[in-house]
Design an enzyme around this catalytic site. Structure first.
Site, mmCIF file in Angstrom:
data_model
loop_
_atom_site.group_PDB
_atom_site.id
_atom_site.type_symbol
_atom_site.label_atom_id
_atom_site.label_comp_id
_atom_site.label_asym_id
_atom_site.label_seq_id
_atom_site.Cartn_x
_atom_site.Cartn_y
_atom_site.Cartn_z
ATOM 1 N N SER A 102 0.819 -1.210 0.000
ATOM 2 C CA SER A 102 0.000 0.000 0.000
ATOM 3 C C SER A 102 0.858 1.266 0.000
ATOM 4 O O SER A 102 0.581 2.219 -0.729
ATOM 5 C CB SER A 102 -0.925 -0.017 1.215
ATOM 6 O OG SER A 102 -1.616 1.193 1.334
ATOM 7 N N SER A 103 1.911 1.264 0.802
ATOM 8 C CA SER A 103 2.763 2.459 0.895
ATOM 9 C C SER A 103 3.419 2.793 -0.437
ATOM 10 O O SER A 103 3.609 3.969 -0.766
ATOM 11 C CB SER A 103 3.838 2.262 1.969
ATOM 12 O OG SER A 103 3.240 2.140 3.234
ATOM 13 N N LEU A 104 3.772 1.769 -1.230
ATOM 14 C CA LEU A 104 4.382 2.010 -2.541
ATOM 15 C C LEU A 104 3.332 2.394 -3.574
ATOM 16 O O LEU A 104 3.580 3.233 -4.438
ATOM 17 C CB LEU A 104 5.161 0.776 -2.995
ATOM 18 C CG LEU A 104 6.359 0.400 -2.122
ATOM 19 C CD1 LEU A 104 6.997 -0.895 -2.610
ATOM 20 C CD2 LEU A 104 7.376 1.528 -2.084
ATOM 21 N N ARG A 106 0.775 4.129 -3.017
ATOM 22 C CA ARG A 106 0.452 5.537 -2.759
ATOM 23 C C ARG A 106 1.496 6.485 -3.332
ATOM 24 O O ARG A 106 1.276 7.687 -3.412
ATOM 25 C CB ARG A 106 0.306 5.761 -1.258
ATOM 26 C CG ARG A 106 -0.871 5.016 -0.679
ATOM 27 C CD ARG A 106 -0.839 4.988 0.833
ATOM 28 N NE ARG A 106 -1.717 3.936 1.322
ATOM 29 C CZ ARG A 106 -2.574 4.084 2.309
ATOM 30 N NH1 ARG A 106 -2.677 5.255 2.933
ATOM 31 N NH2 ARG A 106 -3.314 3.078 2.701
ATOM 32 N N ASP A 119 0.876 -20.555 -9.228
ATOM 33 C CA ASP A 119 0.269 -21.889 -9.221
ATOM 34 C C ASP A 119 0.870 -22.810 -8.168
ATOM 35 O O ASP A 119 2.051 -22.681 -7.815
ATOM 36 C CB ASP A 119 0.476 -22.558 -10.587
ATOM 37 C CG ASP A 119 -0.555 -22.139 -11.606
ATOM 38 O OD1 ASP A 119 -1.752 -22.199 -11.279
ATOM 39 O OD2 ASP A 119 -0.158 -21.773 -12.723
ATOM 40 N N GLU A 129 6.196 -7.026 -12.555
ATOM 41 C CA GLU A 129 5.969 -6.120 -13.687
ATOM 42 C C GLU A 129 5.762 -4.734 -13.105
ATOM 43 O O GLU A 129 4.662 -4.382 -12.698
ATOM 44 C CB GLU A 129 4.746 -6.576 -14.481
ATOM 45 C CG GLU A 129 4.856 -8.003 -14.982
ATOM 46 C CD GLU A 129 3.607 -8.811 -14.716
ATOM 47 O OE1 GLU A 129 2.728 -8.335 -13.982
ATOM 48 O OE2 GLU A 129 3.516 -9.920 -15.242
ATOM 49 N N GLN A 148 3.634 -8.250 -1.122
ATOM 50 C CA GLN A 148 3.249 -9.194 -0.073
ATOM 51 C C GLN A 148 2.651 -10.430 -0.720
ATOM 52 O O GLN A 148 1.837 -10.335 -1.634
ATOM 53 C CB GLN A 148 2.304 -8.557 0.924
ATOM 54 C CG GLN A 148 1.141 -7.828 0.323
ATOM 55 C CD GLN A 148 0.474 -6.897 1.323
ATOM 56 O OE1 GLN A 148 0.985 -6.609 2.396
ATOM 57 N NE2 GLN A 148 -0.701 -6.433 0.961
ATOM 58 N N GLN A 174 12.764 -20.289 -12.530
ATOM 59 C CA GLN A 174 13.334 -19.064 -13.107
ATOM 60 C C GLN A 174 14.188 -18.321 -12.088
ATOM 61 O O GLN A 174 13.896 -18.289 -10.910
ATOM 62 C CB GLN A 174 12.241 -18.161 -13.665
ATOM 63 C CG GLN A 174 11.303 -17.576 -12.640
ATOM 64 C CD GLN A 174 10.140 -16.815 -13.275
ATOM 65 O OE1 GLN A 174 9.981 -16.760 -14.482
ATOM 66 N NE2 GLN A 174 9.315 -16.223 -12.435
#
Length: 192
Positions: A102-104, A106, A119, A129, A148, A174
């Protein structure tokens, strides 16, 4: 069912959920914070006139490794691939969802465009991304909290988990941000 902090601890202890490296201080009430690695993939916009998911475009992105102690600067409107510092491994009865912080959010940082689902059976670094929808550059520091991880228990184990021969599992194991491999199993379906 979304797992709570005590459920997450039990799955880690049982070995059906693994994060490496793991820091117990990153466990939240119903998620585990994950951190940003120092590897990025930037788009070579000057090499292609368009992106075609049906074709192999090997030079579409280039790998960038951020030097220790330095940030990666994500400019307004830019889109890059990055990855979690942690290798995340899920058992065949667990699925994951990577959400942003959330902080990012915002500050204008989007952590994933569409691919937040993980999966059952997956093991590897999760590709992020990242998009900057703010009007100013955002400094991305390797090792910072970037998202998170929420874990869900399936009603029954997956018959063919990710990594099994049935699905091909193009991204199993990967390391670092991995470019799209959509062309490897490309197909279209009739529209009528």
């Amino acid at each position: 069912m979304l797992l709570s902090d005590r459920d997450l601890a039990a799955e880690i202890k049982a070995g059906t959920l693994a994060l490496e490296p793991f820091d117990p201080a990153l466990v939240q009430p119903s998620s585990i914070d994950v951190r940003l690695d120092k590897l990025f993939r930037v788009f070579n916009n000057h090499l292609y006139t368009h992106i075609d998911p049906s074709r192999q475009q090997d030079d579409l992105t280039s790998a960038v490794e951020v030097p220790d102690g330095e940030p990666f600067v994500l400019h307004p409107g830019e889109f890059v691939l990055a990855s979690t510092l942690e290798v995340i491994s899920l058992g065949d009865q667990l699925a994951g969802r990577l959400e942003g912080k959330s902080s990012l959010g915002r500050l204008g940082l989007l952590t994933h465009s569409t691919a937040g689902f993980i999966d059952p059976g997956f093991s590897g670094h999760v590709t992020l991304e990242l998009s900057n929808v703010a009007n100013l550059p955002i400094m991305l520091w390797p090792g910072m909290k970037i998202g998170q991880l929420c874990i869900f228990r399936l009603c029954s184990p997956a018959e063919h988990p990710y990594g099994s021969a049935v699905y091909g599992s193009r991204y199993q194991g990967q390391r670092g941000p991995t470019p799209s491999r959509s062309w490897q199993s490309w197909r279209t379906w009739p529209t009528r």
